[in-house]
Each structure stands twice: as C-alpha cells, then as structure tokens.
Write a protein that holds these residues in place. Structure first.
Motif, short mmCIF file in Angstrom:
data_model
loop_
_atom_site.label_atom_id
_atom_site.label_comp_id
_atom_site.label_asym_id
_atom_site.label_seq_id
_atom_site.Cartn_x
_atom_site.Cartn_y
_atom_site.Cartn_z
N GLU A 68 11.19 -6.77 -13.77
CA GLU A 68 9.97 -7.02 -13.14
C GLU A 68 9.32 -5.49 -13.50
OE1 GLU A 68 7.11 -7.12 -9.23
OE2 GLU A 68 9.23 -7.31 -9.14
N VAL A 69 8.00 -5.60 -14.14
CA VAL A 69 7.37 -4.47 -14.62
C VAL A 69 6.12 -4.40 -13.83
CG1 VAL A 69 6.42 -3.20 -16.55
CG2 VAL A 69 8.45 -4.46 -17.05
N ILE A 70 5.98 -3.38 -13.00
CA ILE A 70 4.67 -3.24 -12.12
C ILE A 70 3.79 -2.50 -13.20
CG2 ILE A 70 3.78 -2.04 -10.11
CD1 ILE A 70 6.45 -2.28 -9.00
N PRO A 71 2.40 -2.93 -13.10
CA PRO A 71 1.42 -2.21 -13.74
C PRO A 71 1.18 -0.68 -13.14
CG PRO A 71 0.62 -3.80 -12.35
CD PRO A 71 1.83 -4.14 -12.45
N GLY A 72 1.44 0.22 -13.64
CA GLY A 72 1.38 1.69 -13.15
C GLY A 72 0.37 2.49 -13.97
N VAL A 73 0.17 3.56 -13.45
CA VAL A 73 -0.59 4.74 -14.33
C VAL A 73 -0.47 6.24 -13.66
CG1 VAL A 73 -2.63 4.72 -13.05
CG2 VAL A 73 -2.88 5.18 -15.51
N GLU A 74 -0.38 7.32 -14.39
CA GLU A 74 -0.40 8.49 -13.62
C GLU A 74 -1.63 9.39 -14.33
OE1 GLU A 74 2.30 12.42 -12.90
OE2 GLU A 74 3.02 11.00 -14.38
N ILE A 75 -2.57 9.47 -13.26
CA ILE A 75 -4.12 9.99 -13.66
C ILE A 75 -3.61 11.68 -13.46
CG2 ILE A 75 -6.33 10.22 -13.15
CD1 ILE A 75 -5.67 7.70 -14.41
N ASN A 76 -3.93 12.46 -14.48
CA ASN A 76 -3.92 13.75 -14.41
C ASN A 76 -5.26 14.56 -14.03
OD1 ASN A 76 -1.68 12.92 -16.14
ND2 ASN A 76 -1.47 15.01 -16.96
#
Length: 218
Positions: free
Chosen positions: A59-67
């Motif tokens: 399973e691949v969760i949609p993610g992001v890291e906002i700087n």
C-alpha cells in the motif's frame, strides 16, 4: 503491519526512484509506505502504476512534505491522504515549486558573479526527476561536479548555508497555511521532526489550532 510514513524519492532529495523504493520496501518486509517528497506528489502515481503493473502487494499512501520557513526556522509539515486534485492544494504545490525555481536561479546567479563558478541552472535541474523539487542537495552536488568544492559537505559549508553571501532564502507559505490547506484537501497534517525546531512546543500549540493532527516521533 510494518510501515514507513516518511520516504523521499528522486522527485525531491531522495536517492532512489519511486519504483526502487517500492522494491526496497518489499525487500524490507514493509506492508505500507508513504512517499512524502518535498513540495510535490509526483512519485505516488509512478509507484502505484508500477505496483499495478507488477501485481505487487504494497500500500502506498499519497503524501507530501511541505517546506516552510517561519521566524527564521525551517518547519516541515507532512500531509497524508490529500485529494491531489483539490484546487487549494494544487495552488500550494505550484507556489512552492515556483519559489524553489526562483531561489535556485538567484543562487546560481550569485555563484557565477561572486564565487566565479561556471554553473548553470541545467546542471542543477538534471539532478532531480522531471518536474521534481529542486533543493539545496542538488545545488551542492552541482557545485561539487563543476569544481566549486571537493565534496558535497564542503559545498554546504562554503555556499549553501544561511550565512553565505551567495545563499538566498526561499519564499514559502507559512506552516499554519500548510496545515490548513492540507486539511482543506481532506488530508492529515503532521508536524515533521519537531525535535529540529527550537520553537516547536509553542508552534505546535498554534498549529493545533489550525488543524494539526499529528507530530512525527522517531
């Protein structure tokens, strides 16, 4: 269930492609991962398409890291399960990407004028996957490749730090805005590595009022 919810790929400052990450995750016995590249979500589709094609179980969760930069501190906000087609979220990503490109052009201009380095924007941009997030690691690698330093750590020490005369701070959204927009997009905002942020205790309380729903711990 074995999971890893903070992974970067070649679409930001990671060293492995999304497909290589998938293979590595399976080799490590993981059941679920989140690809959380800086300021973009492009790796998610690459990874999920690969999983479907190969009929893999991960399973691949949609993610992001906002700087973000807040009161002189680097504050990173992780986001999970966002609607990637949400208008506010798209605008956030576009703003962050534009700021990264503008910052890189300005730094390169100063590297040429003040440091006398022979370096071009293309020397940096080719080090990240297409439309990925250019950052300090890529600039440092390009400086080293063009002969401006003997290694990446020296490039950071000489040029890519806040006290350098050739470094330009990036324009970013606030961490409060990042939390609110991730929430608006139906996602779960999480304070990334707060141990690195001196004002984390006070800021966490502020971000909680904006909808923060988690704090990264490791």
């Amino acid at each position: 269930m074995k999971i890893d919810l903070h992974i970067h790929t070649t679409y930001s400052d990671g060293m492995l492609t999304p497909t290589q990450i998938v293979d590595t995750a399976l080799e490590c016995g993981l059941d679920c991962i989140a690809l959380t590249d800086h300021d973009n979500v492009l790796s998610h589709k690459v990874a999920t398409d690969y999983i479907k094609q190969k009929k893999l179980r991960l399973e691949v969760i949609p993610g992001v890291e906002i700087n973000t930069i807040y009161k002189g501190y680097e504050v990173h906000i992780l986001g999970y399960f966002m609607d990637k087609d949400n208008r506010a979220f798209i605008d956030l990503i576009n703003f962050q990407q534009k700021a990264r490109i503008e910052q890189t052009h300005k730094i390169i201009e100063l590297l040429v004028k003040k440091a006398g380095l022979k370096i071009k924007f293309e020397d940096v941009s080719r080090l990240v996957a297409p439309k990925g997030s250019i950052g300090r690691p890529h600039i440092a690698r390009a400086i080293t490749t063009c002969g401006g330093s003997s290694n990446i750590m020296e490039a950071y020490a000489k040029y890519i730090n806040n006290n350098s005369e050739v470094y330009v701070e990036r324009n970013t959204v606030s961490p409060h805005d990042a939390v609110e927009i991730i929430n608006e997009a139906g996602g779960i905002p999480v304070f990334a590595h707060p141990i690195d942020v001196e004002i984390a205790d006070k800021l966490t309380q502020q971000l909680a009022n904006c909808g923060l729903r988690g704090i990264e711990a490791y």
